[in-house]
Design a protein around this motif. Sequence first.
Motif, PDB file in Angstrom:
ATOM      1  N   GLU A 244      -8.853  -2.494   4.687  1.00 38.02           N
ATOM      2  CA  GLU A 244      -8.216  -2.547   3.372  1.00 38.02           C
ATOM      3  C   GLU A 244      -8.615  -1.336   2.536  1.00 38.02           C
ATOM      4  OE1 GLU A 244      -8.061  -5.262  -0.703  1.00 38.02           O
ATOM      5  OE2 GLU A 244      -9.352  -5.882   0.949  1.00 38.02           O
ATOM      6  N   LEU A 245      -7.617  -0.635   2.018  1.00 40.64           N
ATOM      7  CA  LEU A 245      -7.829   0.395   1.000  1.00 40.64           C
ATOM      8  C   LEU A 245      -7.179  -0.120  -0.273  1.00 40.64           C
ATOM      9  CD1 LEU A 245      -8.677   2.079   3.433  1.00 40.64           C
ATOM     10  CD2 LEU A 245      -7.456   4.001   2.455  1.00 40.64           C
ATOM     11  N   GLU A 246      -8.002  -0.391  -1.281  1.00 45.61           N
ATOM     12  CA  GLU A 246      -7.558  -1.004  -2.526  1.00 45.61           C
ATOM     13  C   GLU A 246      -7.727  -0.019  -3.674  1.00 45.61           C
ATOM     14  OE1 GLU A 246      -8.969  -5.144  -3.641  1.00 45.61           O
ATOM     15  OE2 GLU A 246     -10.136  -3.908  -5.027  1.00 45.61           O
ATOM     16  N   ASN A 247      -6.630   0.255  -4.393  1.00 44.05           N
ATOM     17  CA  ASN A 247      -6.667   1.158  -5.554  1.00 44.05           C
ATOM     18  C   ASN A 247      -7.393   2.456  -5.205  1.00 44.05           C
ATOM     19  OD1 ASN A 247      -6.048  -1.526  -6.442  1.00 44.05           O
ATOM     20  ND2 ASN A 247      -6.305  -0.813  -8.532  1.00 44.05           N
TER      21      ASN A 247
ATOM     22  N   GLY B  39      -3.655  -6.826   9.817  1.00 44.12           N
ATOM     23  CA  GLY B  39      -4.356  -5.685  10.416  1.00 44.12           C
ATOM     24  C   GLY B  39      -4.832  -4.642   9.425  1.00 44.12           C
ATOM     25  N   ILE B  40      -3.888  -4.044   8.647  1.00 45.25           N
ATOM     26  CA  ILE B  40      -4.230  -2.996   7.677  1.00 45.25           C
ATOM     27  C   ILE B  40      -3.507  -3.295   6.369  1.00 45.25           C
ATOM     28  CG2 ILE B  40      -4.101  -0.534   7.109  1.00 45.25           C
ATOM     29  CD1 ILE B  40      -4.263   0.087  10.101  1.00 45.25           C
ATOM     30  N   LEU B  41      -4.242  -3.268   5.263  1.00 44.47           N
ATOM     31  CA  LEU B  41      -3.694  -3.506   3.934  1.00 44.47           C
ATOM     32  C   LEU B  41      -3.957  -2.291   3.050  1.00 44.47           C
ATOM     33  CD1 LEU B  41      -2.507  -5.337   1.676  1.00 44.47           C
ATOM     34  CD2 LEU B  41      -4.841  -6.214   1.336  1.00 44.47           C
TER      35      LEU B  41
ATOM     36  N   VAL C  54      -7.657 -12.085  -3.164  1.00 43.14           N
ATOM     37  CA  VAL C  54      -6.323 -11.760  -2.669  1.00 43.14           C
ATOM     38  C   VAL C  54      -6.207 -12.062  -1.175  1.00 43.14           C
ATOM     39  CG1 VAL C  54      -4.688  -9.867  -2.330  1.00 43.14           C
ATOM     40  CG2 VAL C  54      -5.945 -10.058  -4.470  1.00 43.14           C
ATOM     41  N   ALA C  55      -7.303 -11.962  -0.445  1.00 38.89           N
ATOM     42  CA  ALA C  55      -7.273 -12.208   1.001  1.00 38.89           C
ATOM     43  C   ALA C  55      -6.758 -13.606   1.337  1.00 38.89           C
ATOM     44  CB  ALA C  55      -8.655 -11.992   1.605  1.00 38.89           C
ATOM     45  N   ARG C  56      -6.961 -14.574   0.453  1.00 35.35           N
ATOM     46  CA  ARG C  56      -6.541 -15.948   0.757  1.00 35.35           C
ATOM     47  C   ARG C  56      -5.021 -16.099   0.885  1.00 35.35           C
ATOM     48  NH1 ARG C  56      -7.152 -16.001  -4.593  1.00 35.35           N
ATOM     49  NH2 ARG C  56      -5.715 -17.213  -5.861  1.00 35.35           N
TER      50      ARG C  56
ATOM     51  N   LEU D  78       1.209  -3.002  -0.380  1.00 35.25           N
ATOM     52  CA  LEU D  78       1.475  -3.826  -1.549  1.00 35.25           C
ATOM     53  C   LEU D  78       1.343  -2.984  -2.812  1.00 35.25           C
ATOM     54  CD1 LEU D  78       2.048  -6.629  -2.740  1.00 35.25           C
ATOM     55  CD2 LEU D  78      -0.401  -7.107  -2.580  1.00 35.25           C
ATOM     56  N   ALA D  79       2.483  -2.609  -3.385  1.00 33.44           N
ATOM     57  CA  ALA D  79       2.578  -1.873  -4.653  1.00 33.44           C
ATOM     58  C   ALA D  79       2.031  -0.445  -4.585  1.00 33.44           C
ATOM     59  CB  ALA D  79       1.907  -2.632  -5.792  1.00 33.44           C
TER      60      ALA D  79
END
Length: 171
Positions: A50-53, A70-72, A107-109, A120-121
Amino acid sequence: TYGIYPVQSSGVLIERVEATGIDDAGIYAGQCEDVIVRDSVVYGNVLGIELENTVGGEVYNNHAYDNTLGILIVLLPNLTSKMSTDTLIYDNLIEDNNHVNFASMGVARVAPKGTGMLILASDNNVVTGNTFRNNDSVGVAIFSLTRSGTYEEDQIDVGPLPEGNWIHGNI
């Protein structure tokens, strides 16, 4: 909750990591700049990578399998960083991400089982040269924050629409 977890960092290199059994992200980078994730294996997690912001990511030569997702690549509201952009995702093997979601919070849930990759966005990402195989729902999905089912429009302080993403040359 997380395997590898750099936050608000720059010049991050994550390589040759094996992460499994994590109820959120096996490999996570949040609110970072210039992140490389390479030569790693993630399996048995809710989220593999996961790469977030994060701005300026590069995710390559990884194997993501038997995760829920797999990848987010994601832009979330109400954080210090208001951007998620310019990540290059290439030469990864993303397969069999059909694990039951066992996240208890965050968010993972709501991560959809059977997803190879979800943008996502997030804006201006390139997904190329990857192999997506046997993910029961979708290889690559791109969603708006307002369509994710996680946030109401009045809760969002970032641009909710994913723009300028280029998905090409994958198997």
